[in-house]
Design a protein around this motif. Structure first.
Motif, PDB file in Angstrom:
ATOM      1  N   ALA A   1      39.400  23.154  52.263  1.00 58.82           N
ATOM      2  CA  ALA A   1      38.003  22.749  52.202  1.00 58.82           C
ATOM      3  C   ALA A   1      37.424  22.589  53.607  1.00 58.82           C
ATOM      4  CB  ALA A   1      37.875  21.435  51.438  1.00 58.82           C
TER       5      ALA A   1
ATOM      6  N   ALA B   1      40.055  17.180  49.341  1.00 60.47           N
ATOM      7  CA  ALA B   1      38.706  17.679  49.085  1.00 60.47           C
ATOM      8  C   ALA B   1      38.647  18.844  48.110  1.00 60.47           C
ATOM      9  CB  ALA B   1      38.042  18.081  50.399  1.00 60.47           C
ATOM     10  N   ASP B   2      39.789  19.403  47.723  1.00 63.51           N
ATOM     11  CA  ASP B   2      39.728  20.456  46.701  1.00 63.51           C
ATOM     12  C   ASP B   2      39.409  19.882  45.331  1.00 63.51           C
ATOM     13  OD1 ASP B   2      42.241  19.178  46.645  1.00 63.51           O
ATOM     14  OD2 ASP B   2      43.168  20.893  45.617  1.00 63.51           O
ATOM     15  N   ARG B   3      39.660  18.563  45.138  1.00 59.37           N
ATOM     16  CA  ARG B   3      39.424  17.932  43.837  1.00 59.37           C
ATOM     17  C   ARG B   3      38.397  16.804  43.894  1.00 59.37           C
ATOM     18  NH1 ARG B   3      43.051  19.468  40.022  1.00 59.37           N
ATOM     19  NH2 ARG B   3      44.925  20.551  40.764  1.00 59.37           N
ATOM     20  N   TYR B   4      38.097  16.309  45.090  1.00 56.65           N
ATOM     21  CA  TYR B   4      37.257  15.128  45.222  1.00 56.65           C
ATOM     22  C   TYR B   4      36.201  15.343  46.293  1.00 56.65           C
ATOM     23  CZ  TYR B   4      41.311  13.419  42.749  1.00 56.65           C
ATOM     24  OH  TYR B   4      42.330  13.297  41.845  1.00 56.65           O
ATOM     25  N   ARG B   5      35.094  14.636  46.124  1.00 56.73           N
ATOM     26  CA  ARG B   5      34.124  14.520  47.219  1.00 56.73           C
ATOM     27  C   ARG B   5      34.609  13.375  48.094  1.00 56.73           C
ATOM     28  NH1 ARG B   5      27.835  12.376  46.763  1.00 56.73           N
ATOM     29  NH2 ARG B   5      27.321  12.586  49.000  1.00 56.73           N
TER      30      ARG B   5
ATOM     31  N   GLY C   1      34.231  18.471  50.133  1.00 55.27           N
ATOM     32  CA  GLY C   1      34.382  18.556  48.689  1.00 55.27           C
ATOM     33  C   GLY C   1      33.075  18.789  47.968  1.00 55.27           C
TER      34      GLY C   1
END
Length: 293
Positions: A2, A50-54, A22
């Motif tokens: 990210a 950051a691939d799953r969350y902000r 993200g």
């Protein structure tokens, strides 16, 4: 991997720096740093989440790349730092979020949670204390003395914490292979806390630290009442916040997950990949709306 964005926001007339990565519509994780560092401590963790969350990681006022107004213009307290953080999150449209707290980030995070219990979806504490049991007396005695009675002698004792040697010690103590820790970290921190007048800001926060333990009973009640998920991942060799501080979360947090790793106070520097793995697994299972890691 990210992209990490490096941004500034104007909050209550002060410029705050923050790192963000993200998707805007992903569950939010707020990373709250400790003394004497900044969001710089999360430079490698942010892309791993950051691939799953902000992910939002602010620099507190007086730290990192955020403004550092003189003490005559700003009253440096943990209440004030928490208020600025809350206003930043509001400005960013962040209303529900998990928190990662370390060192000073813990009393800021506890104030955010107590101020808006519905906002915090999960807690990751990495050597961020919430219990009296975690304090190592040999480290904290000068802090308590200075908070109780600020005078020339007690100030001289606490000023040593601002030195390059003391900051280096925070990074290296308890780390078996010290070559894993980049010297960039302590030189970066020392340069920024050494800005003109910033010593007085840091001394003000040292004096104010005594306001944090009185919040702990309310924190423990919050943990029991909210049943917020808690992961305590700790550098088990920390000589600032001892492992008892991590274990204590299991007294009040429902199904608290406690991991003591081989490392010190700044665990991300020597065991960052393992910490990221534990966080991804924990949030994937227990953060509402998150995908499995």
């Amino acid at each position: 991997m990210a992209h990490v964005h490096h941004r500034f926001a104007r909050v209550d007339g002060r410029q705050l720096f923050y790192r963000e990565a993200g998707s805007a519509d992903a569950p939010v994780v707020v990373l709250l740093h400790g003394y004497p560092t900044s969001s710089f401590m999360f430079r490698e963790l942010i892309p791993q989440l950051a691939d799953r969350y902000r992910v939002v990681a602010p620099d507190m006022l007086g730290f990192g790349l955020s403004d550092a107004p003189p003490v005559a213009e700003f009253d440096y307290t943990f209440d004030a730092l928490a208020d600025l953080t809350a206003r930043l999150l509001e400005q960013l449209g962040v209303t529900r979020y998990a928190i990662y707290v370390q060192d000073y980030g813990a009393p800021v995070g506890w104030r955010l949670a107590l101020g808006d219990p519905e906002a915090v979806t999960a807690i990751v504490t990495q050597n961020g204390n919430g219990y009296d049991a975690g304090f190592v007396d040999s480290f904290w005695a000068p802090v308590w003395d200075y908070g109780r009675d600020p005078n020339a002698d007690t100030e001289a004792a606490i000023r040593t914490a601002l030195s390059l040697d003391a900051i280096r010690w925070q990074y290296l103590h308890g780390v078996a292979d010290q070559t894993l820790v980049s010297p960039d970290a302590w030189h970066h921190d020392h340069a920024l806390v050494s800005r003109p007048g910033n010593d007085l800001a840091q001394l003000a926060l040292f004096r104010d630290y005594r306001t944090n333990p009185p919040l702990y009973p309310a924190l423990h009640q919050y943990l029991r009442d909210s049943q917020v998920p808690v992961l305590a991942v700790w550098g088990g060799n920390d000589e600032i916040f001892a492992p008892e501080g991590a274990r204590s979360f299991a007294q009040d947090a429902v199904d608290a997950e406690v991991h003591l790793l081989d490392g010190g106070h700044f665990l991300l520097e020597s065991a960052g990949d393992r910490v990221a793995e534990l966080i991804r697994d924990f949030l994937g299972r227990r953060l509402p709306g998150a995908a499995a890691a």
